[in-house]
Design a protein around this motif. Structure first.
Motif, short mmCIF file in Angstrom:
data_model
loop_
_atom_site.label_atom_id
_atom_site.label_comp_id
_atom_site.label_asym_id
_atom_site.label_seq_id
_atom_site.Cartn_x
_atom_site.Cartn_y
_atom_site.Cartn_z
N MET A 1 0.81 -1.22 0.00
CA MET A 1 0.00 0.00 0.00
C MET A 1 0.85 1.27 0.00
SD MET A 1 -3.11 -0.95 -0.16
CE MET A 1 -4.00 0.52 0.30
N ARG A 2 2.18 1.13 0.18
CA ARG A 2 2.98 2.34 0.30
C ARG A 2 2.93 3.24 -0.93
NH1 ARG A 2 3.84 5.05 4.72
NH2 ARG A 2 4.15 7.02 3.65
N PRO A 3 3.03 2.69 -2.19
CA PRO A 3 2.93 3.60 -3.34
C PRO A 3 1.62 4.38 -3.37
CG PRO A 3 3.83 1.48 -4.01
CD PRO A 3 3.38 1.32 -2.59
N PHE A 4 0.54 3.71 -2.98
CA PHE A 4 -0.77 4.38 -2.92
C PHE A 4 -0.73 5.54 -1.93
CE2 PHE A 4 -4.07 3.97 0.43
CZ PHE A 4 -5.05 4.81 -0.10
N LEU A 5 -0.16 5.31 -0.75
CA LEU A 5 -0.08 6.36 0.26
C LEU A 5 0.86 7.47 -0.16
CD1 LEU A 5 -0.07 4.21 3.53
CD2 LEU A 5 -1.93 5.63 2.64
N ASP A 6 1.97 7.12 -0.81
CA ASP A 6 2.90 8.14 -1.28
C ASP A 6 2.23 9.06 -2.31
OD1 ASP A 6 4.89 7.17 0.34
OD2 ASP A 6 5.85 5.99 -1.24
N GLU A 7 1.47 8.47 -3.23
CA GLU A 7 0.78 9.27 -4.23
C GLU A 7 -0.27 10.16 -3.58
OE1 GLU A 7 -1.71 8.73 -8.43
OE2 GLU A 7 -1.17 6.98 -7.22
N ALA A 8 -1.01 9.61 -2.62
CA ALA A 8 -2.02 10.39 -1.92
C ALA A 8 -1.39 11.56 -1.17
CB ALA A 8 -2.80 9.50 -0.95
N LYS A 9 -0.26 11.30 -0.53
CA LYS A 9 0.42 12.36 0.22
C LYS A 9 0.89 13.46 -0.71
CE LYS A 9 4.31 13.23 3.34
NZ LYS A 9 5.50 12.64 4.02
N ASP A 10 1.43 13.11 -1.88
CA ASP A 10 1.89 14.13 -2.83
C ASP A 10 0.73 15.00 -3.31
OD1 ASP A 10 4.46 13.20 -2.59
OD2 ASP A 10 4.41 12.00 -4.42
N LEU A 11 -0.40 14.36 -3.64
CA LEU A 11 -1.55 15.12 -4.10
C LEU A 11 -2.09 16.02 -2.99
CD1 LEU A 11 -3.50 12.43 -6.17
CD2 LEU A 11 -2.37 14.48 -7.07
N LEU A 12 -2.14 15.47 -1.77
CA LEU A 12 -2.66 16.24 -0.65
C LEU A 12 -1.75 17.43 -0.36
CD1 LEU A 12 -4.78 16.57 1.53
CD2 LEU A 12 -3.52 14.95 2.95
N ALA A 13 -0.44 17.24 -0.48
CA ALA A 13 0.50 18.33 -0.24
C ALA A 13 0.26 19.48 -1.22
CB ALA A 13 1.94 17.82 -0.35
N ARG A 14 -0.05 19.14 -2.48
CA ARG A 14 -0.33 20.18 -3.48
C ARG A 14 -1.56 21.00 -3.10
NH1 ARG A 14 -0.96 17.00 -8.87
NH2 ARG A 14 -1.89 19.01 -9.46
N LEU A 15 -2.59 20.34 -2.60
CA LEU A 15 -3.82 21.04 -2.24
C LEU A 15 -3.68 21.83 -0.95
CD1 LEU A 15 -6.60 18.44 -3.16
CD2 LEU A 15 -5.67 20.29 -4.56
N VAL A 16 -3.00 21.24 0.04
CA VAL A 16 -2.82 21.93 1.32
C VAL A 16 -1.98 23.19 1.15
CG1 VAL A 16 -1.72 21.71 3.59
CG2 VAL A 16 -3.19 19.89 2.74
N ALA A 17 -1.08 23.19 0.18
CA ALA A 17 -0.20 24.35 -0.02
C ALA A 17 -0.96 25.59 -0.47
CB ALA A 17 0.88 24.01 -1.04
#
Length: 441
Positions: A1-17
């Motif tokens: 599941m780590r690639p899934f979580l890494d991708e989610a974190k990257d997308l979330l970081a873009r929105l939170v910024a």
């Protein structure tokens, strides 16, 4: 599941910024464009709709006859007070197994959980199911234009059910779902008794506006919290059998809440199912604050000329905020407070509650239990408010909230966050619901 979580974190970081603070009108256009880009990356046709306050993102696509609608919002609360944050509120930070930043839970993290669930569905089953998204930018300021948007775009939004913006687990990590929201009416009561502040010696002959407000406020409810405005309860819809059973099945945490809140007891001495019925199924009035006169250090012998109080009414089906405002006016006049000014602070939101006997709720219960390994807790509605009513009214389909938060997520507070494990389980619960809904298995 780590690639899934890494991708989610990257997308979330873009929105939170993006500091999409609707109360300040910040970065709303950029936020809408970023959300549209994320949804287009999923394979949906996304457009940014103007003319309804902050831009609204409408996305559609996928295959099949059945259709599911997602409601989310990209705006966030102000980050203040900044000094209480342990990291930059607009830079996603991971520590202690959690993602921190404004909007990580409310509501950008919730949006990303739906996006990732759809990606996982497509990877597992070879196609994207037929879905639509409405992602607005005014939820944190009362969604004043969303009702008009839903009315105008009702045919394009028509779906069998709506997955609402948030949810998660309770204090015992049991998954939760809710089928409605209370309505709200926020008002300000204003009292003026003189042209300017006077020496306090005139208190013997000149009325004090704080006394006027105190008497008016005391007339609104009794000691057990029951509202005393004539006609206030006339439109309250009785609970159905399914709604009462759902309330009876809510695990009783009233004593734990009493201790956590540091209160000697609850209004009317309620506990257990009676506590949850009062909290979820009864309307109430609350005083947010009373302001006037001198509040600084030491003494100032002044008779204030002006004072005001802010109130909110939490409403249940089928109460109407506009009608309640009229009832308040008439009550104050009948009590002799014709001199008080009543000012509505926003348009208000009508209450909403879906039919718990709808088959969609059976799918939701099953998906949550399979993903979390625990029996879910279903709330007929939450005690808070939100813009669900236009969806139920115009689309004639149920709405239910499930998500990725937990009671300690610090929503609207400094150090807002979601636990990574909750995000993973919440995403898998949505994936399982998609499979049950679209594949029937």
């Amino acid at each position: 599941m780590r690639p899934f979580l890494d991708e989610a974190k990257d997308l979330l970081a873009r929105l939170v910024a993006l500091p999409t603070v609707s109360a300040e009108g910040r970065a709303l256009e950029e936020g809408a464009e970023a959300v549209a880009e994320v949804l287009e990356g999923l394979g949906l046709r996304a457009e940014v709709v103007l003319g309804y306050g902050a831009p609204v993102v409408l996305a559609e696509g996928g295959e099949g006859e059945r259709r599911l609608l997602f409601y989310n919002h990209y705006d966030v609360q102000p980050p203040d007070p900044l000094e209480l944050w342990e990291s930059d509120p607009f830079a996603l930070t991971e520590r202690g197994g959690a993602w921190y930043g404004r909007g990580t839970y409310d509501d950008k993290g919730e949006l990303l959980a739906r996006v990732m669930a759809l990606r996982l569905f497509r990877e597992a089953h070879g196609f994207l199911p037929r879905v639509a998204f409405v992602v607005e930018g005014e939820e944190e300021v009362g969604s004043p234009h969303l009702g008009g948007f839903v009315a105008d775009f009702a045919e394009r939004l028509r779906s069998e059910a709506t997955l609402w913006e948030s949810g998660g687990v309770d204090a015992q990590d049991r998954p939760t779902a809710y089928a409605g929201l209370k309505g709200i009416l926020a008002v300000e009561l204003r009292a003026r008794t003189a042209a300017y502040d006077l020496h306090s010696s005139y208190g013997a002959v000149v009325e004090n506006p704080l006394y006027r407000l105190a008497r008016a406020l005391a007339s609104l409810r009794d000691e057990e919290g029951r509202v005393l405005i004539p006609g206030f309860y006339d439109r309250v819809r009785p609970l159905t059998l399914a709604e009462r059973e759902a309330i009876d099945e809510i695990p009783d945490e009233s004593e734990e809440l009493r201790q956590a809140f540091g209160v000697p007891g609850f209004l009317g001495g309620v506990r257990g199912a009676e506590f949850y019925e009062k909290l979820l199924a009864e309307p109430c009035v609350n005083i947010n604050g009373v302001h006037g006169g001198y509040g600084g250090p030491g003494s100032k012998t002044v008779l204030p000329a002006f004072a005001f109080a802010k109130l909110d009414f939490r409403l249940v089906p089928d109460q109407d905020p506009e009608e309640v405002l009229g009832l308040l006016w008439r009550h104050l006049e009948a009590q002799g407070f014709h001199d008080l000014e009543v000012v509505p602070l926003e348009a208000g939101e009508r209450p909403a509650r879906s039919d718990l006997t709808h088959p969609f709720f059976g799918l939701v219960r099953r998906a949550l239990e399979e993903a979390h390994g625990k029996k879910p807790v279903l709330y007929p509605n939450m005690a808070g408010s939100g813009p669900m009513h236009p969806f139920l009214h115009h689309l004639k389909a149920p709405a239910v909230g499930i998500g990725v938060g937990y009671p300690g997520s610090r929503v609207h507070s400094p150090n807002e966050h979601i636990r990574v494990a909750d995000f993973q389980r919440g995403t898998l619960a949505i994936l399982r619901l998609l499979e049950l809904f679209f594949l029937g298995r």
